[in-house]
Design an enzyme around this catalytic site. Sequence first.
Site, PDB file in Angstrom:
ATOM      1  N   CYS A 240       0.860  -1.177   0.000  1.00  7.27           N
ATOM      2  CA  CYS A 240       0.000   0.000   0.000  1.00  7.27           C
ATOM      3  C   CYS A 240       0.903   1.236   0.000  1.00  7.27           C
ATOM      4  CB  CYS A 240      -0.978  -0.010   1.180  1.00  7.27           C
ATOM      5  SG  CYS A 240      -0.197  -0.118   2.811  1.00  7.27           S
ATOM      6  N   PHE A 241       0.508   2.304   0.654  1.00  5.08           N
ATOM      7  CA  PHE A 241       1.307   3.528   0.583  1.00  5.08           C
ATOM      8  C   PHE A 241       2.580   3.438   1.421  1.00  5.08           C
ATOM      9  CE2 PHE A 241       2.082   7.949   2.224  1.00  5.08           C
ATOM     10  CZ  PHE A 241       2.663   8.418   1.062  1.00  5.08           C
TER      11      PHE A 241
END
Length: 353
Positions: A98-99
């Site tokens: 993810c981020f």
Amino acid sequence: MTVQVAQVKIEEVNFDQDLFIDVRSPGEFAEFRLPNAINVPLFSNEERAQVGTVFKRNSREEAIELGLALYAPKMEYFYKRIKDLQTEMPNRRIVVYCFRGGLRSRTIAGTIGLLGVDCVQLEGGIRSFRKYIQEGLEQEAQIQREYLVLSGHTGTRKTEILNQLQNKGYPVIDLENLAGHRGSIFGYIGVQPNSQKQFDYLLLKRLKQLEQSPYVIIEGESKRLGRVILPDFLLEGKQIGERLELHYPFWARVEHVYQTYDPIKYKGEIQEGIDKITKYLSYELKEEMKVLLDREDYKGVFAKLLEGYYDPRYAHKFSSYKSQATELEFETLDEGVEKVITYIEHYKTMIKK
């Protein structure tokens, strides 16, 4: 029952062999992603914004509760989607990210791991990949290499020549292709622009491919290509590199610009581009352009733009180069490619001395 989610560092992944599952929103994925990643978003763009708003206005705990409520109905979909990908590519390790390597990827990795799908989580998420790219470009900036720069007025077929050179195995860095922008006010028309982050990755990838070459071939671009800013070491290379100045007949340039930007298909975009530079045009040129646009004489429009806007701007830029240019005239694309190749072969013998 719980599942311990294994993590890998960005230095431990295999960009060619691993199967990257990006669980960020579609908007985040479109801007920047790992090579050949597949987007299986935990939240839609709207849902991500909603969770973010609750986090900022209320609390982290409420945002997590909302996120779980949004995720719960999708669990079966996530399992089937990633299981199907595993079945299609059984020999590839699944790397979920993810981020920043936080709750989103850990939630997905934990869920599918609990259900029997082997996977790992990327430590640091896409941010670790961004850092890897930035450090890689910093290292590339220190490498001594020669630059052969193809320059010339707008419409001189530089991009097509570079494409043919690259197809023939020459060490070309096609900056416009990496940026997804052709450089002019119309440069975004008919192409998909890349973000700065995606451009930086593609540039680093190309530089790695050419690491054994003592020289690279680039186009004499300005500092900015659409949303992308070129790194300083490329701009410095352009300034001091060996320069090949291309000359193509004026009306052939007009025809090439016309074919490239297809004003019949992109009429609105052409008008929008012209509107952006109107303030830089003389009163006489604006009046002439208005008449030509009313007649939909786009070849006439492009001719006036080359003559009254682009060519004078290029003449100013030409005078700023630090190196002398070798002039090369051609009438057709094939002739241009042939002459450039002849020059490159001579250039290669010179840099070996």
